[in-house]
Motif scaffolding. Structure first.
Motif, short mmCIF file in Angstrom:
data_model
loop_
_atom_site.label_atom_id
_atom_site.label_comp_id
_atom_site.label_asym_id
_atom_site.label_seq_id
_atom_site.Cartn_x
_atom_site.Cartn_y
_atom_site.Cartn_z
N VAL A 492 0.84 -1.19 0.00
CA VAL A 492 0.00 0.00 0.00
C VAL A 492 0.88 1.25 0.00
O VAL A 492 0.59 2.24 -0.69
N GLY A 493 1.97 1.19 0.79
CA GLY A 493 2.90 2.32 0.81
C GLY A 493 3.49 2.62 -0.54
O GLY A 493 3.61 3.77 -0.95
N ASP A 494 3.84 1.57 -1.27
CA ASP A 494 4.40 1.76 -2.62
C ASP A 494 3.37 2.38 -3.55
O ASP A 494 3.68 3.29 -4.34
N GLN A 495 2.12 1.90 -3.49
CA GLN A 495 1.08 2.46 -4.34
C GLN A 495 0.80 3.92 -3.98
O GLN A 495 0.54 4.76 -4.85
N PHE A 496 0.90 4.22 -2.66
CA PHE A 496 0.71 5.60 -2.21
C PHE A 496 1.80 6.50 -2.81
O PHE A 496 1.52 7.62 -3.26
N LEU A 497 3.05 6.01 -2.83
CA LEU A 497 4.15 6.79 -3.40
C LEU A 497 3.92 7.04 -4.89
O LEU A 497 4.21 8.12 -5.42
N ILE A 498 3.39 6.03 -5.59
CA ILE A 498 3.11 6.19 -7.02
C ILE A 498 2.05 7.26 -7.24
O ILE A 498 2.17 8.12 -8.12
N ASP A 499 0.97 7.23 -6.41
CA ASP A 499 -0.08 8.23 -6.53
C ASP A 499 0.43 9.63 -6.22
O ASP A 499 0.10 10.61 -6.88
N VAL A 500 1.28 9.72 -5.17
CA VAL A 500 1.83 11.01 -4.77
C VAL A 500 2.71 11.57 -5.89
O VAL A 500 2.65 12.76 -6.23
N ALA A 501 3.53 10.72 -6.47
CA ALA A 501 4.41 11.16 -7.57
C ALA A 501 3.59 11.69 -8.73
O ALA A 501 3.94 12.71 -9.36
N CYS A 551 -7.55 8.07 -1.67
CA CYS A 551 -8.45 6.93 -1.50
C CYS A 551 -8.24 5.92 -2.63
O CYS A 551 -8.14 6.29 -3.79
N ARG A 552 -8.19 4.64 -2.25
CA ARG A 552 -8.00 3.55 -3.22
C ARG A 552 -8.43 2.24 -2.57
O ARG A 552 -8.08 1.97 -1.42
N ASN A 553 -9.16 1.44 -3.33
CA ASN A 553 -9.54 0.09 -2.91
C ASN A 553 -10.26 0.08 -1.55
O ASN A 553 -10.01 -0.77 -0.70
N GLY A 554 -11.10 1.05 -1.31
CA GLY A 554 -11.92 1.02 -0.12
C GLY A 554 -11.30 1.65 1.11
O GLY A 554 -11.93 1.65 2.17
#
Length: 858
Positions: A492-501, A551-554
Motif C-alpha cells: 500500500v505504501g508503494d502504491q501511495f508513493l506512485i499516486d503522490v508522484a 483513496c483507493r480500494n476502499g
C-alpha cells in the motif's frame, strides 16, 4: 533549450560510462571463456604435447603471447625443465644452451619468489646487473612470469614476453594469465591420465591384432591384386561413361570406399596461379562444408609440396607441427583434429593439380602403408581423367558461375545492409533502455538521485554564466509515511508513493524536474523563475494536494508534505550546498508543525548545526542596522517622476539583509513592533523631502486598536509637509476584518493616501479594490509577466484598468527595469513603472534611543 555543448558533454559522459561497463563485462566474459576453453582442451586433447599449443592459442586471443613458454619442475632431478617454447627471435635451442639455466634465470627468479613478476627491459637489465638473475637469448621489452601451483606447491612457471615497446600487459591481462596458471596443473594431470589410458587401449588392441597379422597378410596380398584389377576396370569405364564431374567424384568415392576406409573423403583441386585450394567434392562426418581457402601449411599442402602419397598419424602430425612444416590455423578446433590421415597427389603432365585424401576421427581407423600404396595407385589412374573433365566443365560453367556470382553478391550485400540496420536500431534501443534504467526510479518512474544531481549541476553551471532567470529546489518529505507502511503494509505504501508522484507531476511545468531521492523524500528543480514567490506557489499547491486524502480500494490515506525551498539568489557554487540548504529548510518546516513550507534563510544553518528547535541570538537594533532606499514611480512616455516608493531594510550582522516586512518573524514578544514602525515612519518623513507622494509599506497590524492612534499621530505631525501614501499587501487586505476596513476609511477621510501592493499575485480579485478606493495599485511582478504570456491575464488586466478608472486609482507596474518590457506592457494600458533605486537615495534611519532588542529565530 539546453546548451548544445552541454548536451554533447552529456553524451560523451554517457558513452564513457557505457564503455567502462562494457570493458568490465568483457573482462569477466574473457576470463570465463578462457577457463571454459582450457577445460575443454584438458578434456579433449590427446596428449600433453598438444595441450601446451592449445593453451598458447587460448592466450593469444586475450593478451600478447606470441612468445610463450612453460617450464616445469622435474621431480627426479629437482631442476626446472622446458616443456613448451615458442619465440619469434630465439629458437628452443637457445634456452637449453646453458645447463640449469632456468634455476638461475628470470624463470627461476619467479619460481623462488613464488609471485607474479612483470618486468620491463630496464628492470631486466637492472636485475642482471644486481645479480638477481642471469639472462640468455634476446632481451624483451616486457616480460611476464606467473608461478604454477599444485596443492599450494610451485611446480613450474608460465611465461609470456613481448619484443614490442607498446605491446605491454594490462592489469586485466595479468589477472587472466594468473587465473590460467591456477588451472594449468589440473589440466596437465587430466591429460596425463587420459594419455596413459589411451596408450593402454592401444597396447591391448595391438596385442589382439598381432596374432592375426601373419594370416591376414597373405590374404591381403591376394585381395590387393584382385582389387587393383577391378579398380583399373572401373576407372576406365568412368573415363568413357561419366559426363558430369559431380557424378565422377561420387563414383571415385564409391571405388575407394569399397577397398579401404573412406567415410571421410575429399577431393582438392590446386590452382597454382592464384595459390588457392578448392574442394569440389567432400564427405565428412564433422565438417559440413569445405570452403575454398588460400594455400597454407596444412596436410594437403604438405602432400602437394612432397609430390607423393603421405600417411600422417598422431605422432607424425606432432612432428610436422613441431618442425614447422605443418602449421595449425588459429581457429582450428581439437574436435576437428584427425587421428589418421592419408593423401595422394593428382599429377597430370608433371604438374600437381590436386589431392585426394581420406581421414578418420577418434581413432576409428588407422591407415597403413598398404592404404598409402592403394590411394597412390588410384590417384595416378584418375588424374588424367579428372584433368579432362575439369577442362570441359570449366568451359561450360564459366558463364553460369559469373551470373550466379553477381546475383549472390548482390543478395549478400542487401542482407548485410539489412542486418546492419537492424543491429543499429537494436543498439539504440538498448542504449536508451540502459540510460533510462540508470537514471530513473524503478517504483515511480521518476528521475532518481543521479539524474537529478546531474541536471541540477547543469542548471547551476548555466546560472553562474547567465544569472537570469533563476531556479529553485524544493525538498519534500511526506508526513507520517512510516505509519502508513507499518499499518497498511509496504504494498500500500508503494502504491501511495506512485499516486503522490503522479499528483506532484501535475503541480509543475514540463521543463521542471521531479525526482525521488529515497523512501518518501522527493525533490523538484524549478527553472526559469523570475521571482522566488513562484517556487512558494508550487510548494503551496503541493501542500494543498497532500491535505486531501488519497483513496483507493476502499480505504483512504491521510498524509501531508513538509517542504523546504532554496533559491538561486543564495549565490551557490556547488550542488551539495543547494541540497543541504533545501533539506535544512524542510526539517524546519517539520519542526513548525508539518504540512508547512519553509524558505531557506542563512540563520537556519545555525539552527541545523546545533540540532535544536530554537537558537537565541543576542543583538541590539542599532541605528546602523536600519536603512531605507527609494524607487521612483515614473511615467514611461516621458520619464516624469510621479511618486516615490520606499523600501525599509534591516541589515542584521548575523542574518544578513532582511526586508522590514519580514522582521516580525525574527523578533521576540518583548519587542514592540508598532513603536518601531512608528519611529521608522517618522524618520522616513524627516529625511525625504519632495512634492511628490511618498509610498510607504505599512503592517496591517498598525490598524489594530492601540496601534491606530500611534499611526495617526505620526501622520498628523507630517501631513502638512508631505503627501503620504500607506501601502498594504493584497493578502492582508483580503483577510482584513470589517473593523480594519473602517480604520482605512478613517485614514482616507483624513487625507491620507492609500495603496495596495503585490496585487494579483495569487488571483486578480477586483472585489478587493472596490471595497476601498485605493489611490495606488502596485501590481505583482508575476502578474505582469503573465499578462505578456497568457491571453486570459490580458482580459483580467482590462477589467482591472476599467475599475481603476472608475475609482480614480493609479496602476503601477513593478518588475524588471527593461525598456522593451515596459513598452510591451504600455501597449496594454500600463504607463506607470517603478524605476530602480539610485545609490544616493539610500538613507540611514536615525534612532533616538538605544533600546537593546532580543531576537529569536524560528
Amino acid at each position: 533549450m539546453d546548451d548544445p555543448n552541454s548536451a554533447k558533454n552529456k553524451l560523451v559522459y554517457k558513452n564513457k560510462r557505457l564503455k567502462k561497463i562494457l570493458a568490465k563485462y568483457k573482462h569477466i566474459h574473457d576470463m570465463q571463456s578462457a577457463l571454459i576453453q582450457l577445460s575443454e582442451q584438458a578434456s579433449n586433447v590427446a596428449e600433453l604435447t598438444l595441450l601446451y599449443p592449445a593453451i598458447h592459442k587460448i592466450l593469444e586471443d586475450y593478451l600478447p603471447s606470441s612468445n610463450f613458454y612453460v617450464v616445469l619442475l622435474n621431480q627426479r632431478t629437482e631442476q626446472l625443465e622446458l616443456t613448451y617454447f615458442v619465440d619469434e627471435k630465439d629458437h628452443q635451442s637457445v634456452p637449453l644452451a646453458e645447463e640449469h639455466h632456468f634455476n638461475a634465470g628470470l624463470t627461476g627468479y619467479v619460481y623462488r619468489t613464488g609471485q607474479t613478476q612483470l618486468l620491463t627491459k630496464t628492470d631486466i637489465l637492472k636485475g642482471q646487473t644486481n645479480n638477481r638473475f642471469k639472462l640468455l637469448g634476446s632481451v624483451c621489452e616486457h616480460w611476464l612470469g606467473v608461478p604454477i601451483f599444485q596443492n599450494k606447491t610451485i611446480i613450474g612457471v608460465m611465461v609470456s614476453q613481448s619484443y614490442e615497446v607498446k605491446q605491454n600487459f594490462s592489469a586485466t591481462q595479468i589477472e587472466l594469465f594468473e587465473v590460467i596458471s591456477l588451472y594449468l596443473s589440473t589440466a596437465i594431470e587430466r591429460v596425463k591420465k587420459r594419455e596413459l589410458l589411451e596408450l593402454e587401449v592401444k597396447y591391448r588392441t595391438f596385442a589382439l591384432t598381432q596374432s592375426n597379422e601373419a594370416l591376414q597378410k597373405e590374404i591381403q596380398i591376394r585381395k590387393q591384386t584382385l582389387e587393383r584389377q577391378q579398380i583399373l576396370f572401373k576407372i576406365s569405364k568412368l573415363a568413357t561413361q561419366t559426363e558430369r564431374l559431380k557424378d565422377f567424384y561420387q563414383q571415385i568415392h564409391q571405388i575407394l570406399n569399397s577397398i579401404t576406409y573412406a567415410e571421410n573423403f575429399y577431393i582438392c583441386l590446386y590452382d597454382k596461379n592464384s595459390q588457392t585450394l578448392s574442394f569440389p567434392y567432400a564427405v565428412d562426418e564433422r565438417i559440413t562444408h569445405y570452403k575454398t581457402r588460400p594455400f597454407r601449411q596444412g596436410f594437403t599442402e604438405y602432400v602437394i609440396n612432397q609430390r607423393n602419397a603421405q600417411l600422417i598419424d598422431h605422432y607424425k602430425s606432432a612432428q610436422l607441427i613441431e618442425s614447422g612444416l605443418v602449421v595449425r590455423t588459429e581457429n582450428h578446433s581439437t574436435d576437428l583434429t584427425e587421428t589418421s590421415w592419408i593423401g595422394a597427389p593428382l599429377i597430370s603432365n608433371d604438374d600437381v593439380i590436386g589431392v585426394i585424401a581420406c581421414q578418420s576421427y577418434d581413432k576409428k581407423h588407422y591407415f597403413t602403408e598398404d592404404d598409402v600404396e592403394l590411394i597412390n595407385f588410384v590417384s595416378q589412374q584418375i588424374a588424367n581423367v579428372l584433368q579432362k573433365h575439369l577442362a570441359n566443365e570449366a568451359l561450360q560453367q564459366s558463364h553460369e558461375k559469373l551470373e550466379k556470382r553477381v546475383a549472390e553478391k548482390t543478395k549478400a550485400l542487401q542482407q548485410t545492409n539489412l542486418h546492419l540496420e537492424l543491429q543499429i536500431e537494436e543498439r539504440k534501443k538498448i542504449e536508451l533502455q540502459l540510460y533510462h534504467d540508470a537514471h530513473h526510479d524503478a517504483l515511480t518512474g521518476l528521475a532518481n538521485r543521479s539524474l537529478f544531481l546531474m541536471q541540477l549541476d547543469k542548471t547551476l553551471q548555466h546560472h553562474l554564466r547567465h544569472p537570469q532567470p533563476g531556479f529553485a529546489v524544493l525538498f519534500i518529505d511526506l508526513d507520517n509515511f512510516k505509519a502508513i507502511n507499518d499499518n497498511l503494509g509496504h504494498q500500500v505504501g508503494d502504491q501511495f508513493l506512485i499516486d503522490v508522484a503522479r499528483s506532484f507531476g501535475l503541480c509543475i511545468r514540463e521543463h521542471d524536474l521531479l525526482a525521488r531521492l529515497a523512501g518518501d523524500e522527493f525533490v523538484i528543480l524549478l527553472t526559469h523563475l523570475h521571482h522566488p514567490q513562484e517556487a512558494i506557489d508550487v510548494a503551496n499547491r503541493i501542500v494543498d494536494i497532500m491535505k486531501e486524502p488519497f483513496c483507493r480500494n476502499g480505504f483512504c490515506i491521510q498524509s501531508g508534505a513538509s517542504i523546504g525551498i532554496t533559491h538561486s539568489h543564495n549565490n551557490y557554487n556547488d550542488t551539495d550546498a543547494i541540497i543541504r540548504d533545501a533539506d535544512t529548510a524542510m526539517y524546519q518546516a517539520k519542526k513548525n508543525g508539518r504540512g508547512q513550507v519553509e524558505f531557506f534563510h542563512p540563520l537556519l544553518r545555525q539552527i541545523d548545526s546545533k540540532n535544536s528547535g530554537l537558537v537565541e541570538i543576542d543583538g541590539t537594533l542599532n541605528t546602523a542596522d536600519l536603512s531605507f532606499s527609494t524607487k521612483t514611480i515614473i511615467q514611461n512616455s516621458d520619464g516624469e517622476v510621479k511618486a516615490y516608493l520606499t523600501e525599509r531594510i534591516w541589515q542584521h550582522p548575523n542574518l544578513g539583509t532582511i526586508r522590514f516586512s519580514q522582521i516580525e518573524k525574527y523578533l521576540t514578544n518583548s519587542v514592540k513592533l508598532p513603536e518601531i514602525e512608528t519611529k521608522i515612519l517618522n524618520d522616513i518623513l524627516d529625511q525625504v523631502h519632495t512634492d511628490a507622494p511618498i509610498l510607504i509599506n505599512c503592517n496591517i497590524t498598525m490598524l489594530n486598536d492601540g496601534n491606530f492612534e500611534l499611526l495617526q499621530q505620526a501622520l498628523r505631525s507630517k501631513q502638512a509637509e508631505q503627501q503620504v501614501c500607506l501601502l498594504f499587501s493584497e493578502q492582508a487586505i483580503a483577510k482584513a476584518p470589517n473593523k480594519t476596513l473602517e480604520q482605512l476609511a478613517i485614514l482616507k477621510a483624513q487625507g491620507v493616501l492609500l495603496g495596495i501592493t503585490d496585487f494579483a499575485h495569487y488571483r486578480c480579485d477586483l472585489n478587493i479594490i472596490t471595497r476601498i478606493a485605493f489611490d495606488y495599485i502596485i501590481l505583482s511582478a508575476i502578474f505582469s509577466q503573465r499578462v505578456l504570456q497568457q491571453p486570459a491575464q490580458q482580459m483580467q488586466l482590462q477589467g482591472l484598468l476599467a475599475v481603476a478608472q472608475l475609482t480614480k486609482s493609479q496602476v503601477v507596474v513593478s518588475g524588471p527595469a527593461i525598456l522593451n518590457y515596459q513598452q510591451l506592457l504600455e501597449r496594454h494600458g500600463l504607463t506607470l513603472f517603478c524605476a530602480p533605486a539610485k545609490p544616493e537615495q539610500k538613507q540611514r534611519i536615525t534612532e533616538k534611543s538605544d533600546t537593546p532588542l532580543r531576537l529569536l529565530t524560528r
